[in-house]
Design an enzyme around this catalytic site. Structure first.
Site, PDB file in Angstrom:
ATOM      1  N   SER A   5     -73.382  35.969-111.349  1.00 20.55           N
ATOM      2  CA  SER A   5     -74.110  37.091-111.931  1.00 20.55           C
ATOM      3  C   SER A   5     -75.408  36.574-112.509  1.00 20.55           C
ATOM      4  O   SER A   5     -75.415  35.541-113.193  1.00 20.55           O
ATOM      5  CB  SER A   5     -73.274  37.759-113.022  1.00 20.55           C
TER       6      SER A   5
ATOM      7  N   ASN B  70     -75.204  40.452-108.577  1.00 21.44           N
ATOM      8  CA  ASN B  70     -73.840  40.020-108.833  1.00 21.44           C
ATOM      9  C   ASN B  70     -73.092  40.027-107.500  1.00 21.44           C
ATOM     10  O   ASN B  70     -73.090  41.039-106.787  1.00 21.44           O
ATOM     11  CB  ASN B  70     -73.156  40.956-109.833  1.00 21.44           C
ATOM     12  N   TYR B  71     -72.470  38.898-107.157  1.00 19.57           N
ATOM     13  CA  TYR B  71     -71.648  38.812-105.947  1.00 19.57           C
ATOM     14  C   TYR B  71     -70.315  38.179-106.320  1.00 19.57           C
ATOM     15  O   TYR B  71     -70.276  37.194-107.055  1.00 19.57           O
ATOM     16  CB  TYR B  71     -72.353  38.007-104.852  1.00 19.57           C
ATOM     17  N   ARG B  72     -69.210  38.741-105.826  1.00 17.01           N
ATOM     18  CA  ARG B  72     -67.898  38.332-106.295  1.00 17.01           C
ATOM     19  C   ARG B  72     -66.833  38.421-105.198  1.00 17.01           C
ATOM     20  O   ARG B  72     -66.986  39.155-104.215  1.00 17.01           O
ATOM     21  CB  ARG B  72     -67.484  39.197-107.482  1.00 17.01           C
TER      22      ARG B  72
ATOM     23  N   HIS C  82     -81.642  41.854-111.088  1.00 17.54           N
ATOM     24  CA  HIS C  82     -80.226  41.663-111.397  1.00 17.54           C
ATOM     25  C   HIS C  82     -79.457  41.532-110.083  1.00 17.54           C
ATOM     26  O   HIS C  82     -79.794  42.165-109.084  1.00 17.54           O
ATOM     27  CB  HIS C  82     -79.699  42.868-112.195  1.00 17.54           C
TER      28      HIS C  82
ATOM     29  N   GLU D  14     -70.309  36.452-124.622  1.00 20.95           N
ATOM     30  CA  GLU D  14     -71.714  36.132-124.377  1.00 20.95           C
ATOM     31  C   GLU D  14     -72.056  36.297-122.903  1.00 20.95           C
ATOM     32  O   GLU D  14     -73.137  36.766-122.548  1.00 20.95           O
ATOM     33  CB  GLU D  14     -72.025  34.710-124.837  1.00 20.95           C
TER      34      GLU D  14
END
Length: 347
Positions: free
Chosen positions: A114, A130-132, A128, A304
């Site tokens: 991310s 995000n790869y999952r 931005h 965080e």
């Protein structure tokens, strides 16, 4: 000591995903550091999750006016644990390979990258991505088999000021990657991204979008819907290749835009508008973003990390009039944020 179950030669999809996001994190951090006008070094923080796994956070923040980045972060996580039957039942609605009636907790693995970039210059857009990858095993034994797996991803651009050539470049890069794996992908994934970043209480969108997909595997995909039968990656190997192509394309889709805008002149009015838009970013993240809500509720979460995407500074004004003039730069930006458009011809 963190153990991410990596091997010298990755063989399982879990190992291959870990190896890939680890390398991609290094590559993107290096690109961001190299693009900084003033010297910039990202902090390194390795963290562990008591319930299993951990991650590595690479972050940077600066309050200096001449900084290229007000805040940026590239984080990876590789966690594992067990899913209770209720969670498996919920997931089975999207994944028929999972037994909705199971009474047994099953082990899972989730790995992903991310990233967020909030530049200091109001002309430079935030980015931005995000790869999952997620998998569920049938037992905790060494010979356990994967009974459910899928990939997800999202990337988007959030400008304060609109440069149409930037929007076309960003979306054009994403479309080229998608088209190599199926021409039906980009239109559906773009619409999914637009829908995702809508802020209902404002009646506007967070930015100019990008692409979004989820639960992508060899089963029917809800986002693709009626075009799921057309050419697209279906095996784990092919979808992993698609995810890698998108991850590798981050630098080509964004760094050119950043380099053009990071040294453009700006003034106090532009900074004020940028901070108002950052306020909308905060509103979306805290009110609308399902991923953040899920992350904060997960056992052993690194708070965080979950909140890394939040901008360093933001602003709210009661009944701000900055975008009421339709022919102003701010008004033109708002027009696009209220009525998303296609940036690529024939899409």
């Amino acid at each position: 000591m963190l153990n991410f179950e990596s091997s010298p030669i990755p063989t399982t999809m879990r190992q291959r995903m870990i190896a890939y996001i680890t390398q991609l994190q290094n590559d993107i951090v290096s690109a961001l550091e190299d693009a900084s006008v003033s010297p910039c070094q990202f902090k390194y923080d390795a963290w562990s999750r008591p319930q299993g796994g951990g991650g590595i956070s690479r972050t940077y923040a600066s309050s200096k006016d001449d900084a290229t980045y007000e805040k940026a972060g590239v984080n990876i996580s590789m966690i594992h644990g067990t899913l209770p039957p209720a969670a498996i039942k919920q997931m089975s609605s999207e994944h028929s390979s999972l037994d909705a009636n199971t009474m047994t907790a099953l082990p899972f693995f989730a790995g992903g990258i991310s990233l967020i970039v909030h530049p200091r210059n109001p002309n430079a857009p935030s980015a931005h991505a995000n790869y999952r990858y997620f998998e569920v095993m049938d037992s905790t034994e060494k010979d356990a088999k994967v009974v459910g797996w899928w990939f997800g991803g999202i990337t988007d651009l959030t400008p304060s000021y609109l440069f149409e050539e930037d929007a076309k470049e960003f979306h054009g890069t994403l479309k080229a990657v998608c088209d190599a794996y199926g021409t039906a992908l980009y239109p559906k994934f773009k619409q999914s991204c637009d829908d995702h970043f809508f802020i209902p209480h404002r009646g506007e969108y967070r930015g100019i979008g990008g692409i979004r997909f989820d639960n992508l595997n060899d089963e029917m995909n809800t986002i693709l819907g009626p075009v799921d039968g057309e050419a697209r990656p279906r095996t784990a190997d092919d979808i992993f290749a698609f995810v890698r192509a998108l991850g590798d394309a981050f630098t080509s889709s964004y760094m050119g835009i950043l380099n053009r805008r990071k040294i453009m002149p700006s003034d106090e009015r532009m900074r004020r508008w940028q901070l108002l838009r950052r306020g909308r970013y905060v509103e979306f993240d805290l009110v609308c973003e399902r991923g953040i809500k899920f992350g904060l509720a997960a056992p052993g979460v690194n708070v965080e990390n979950v909140l890394m995407g939040m901008p360093e500074t933001a602003r709210w004004e009661y009944m701000s009039d900055m975008f009421e003039e339709n022919d102003s730069a701010e008004g033109k930006m708002m027009e696009v944020l209220k009525y998303p458009k296609s940036w690529i011809q024939d899409c």
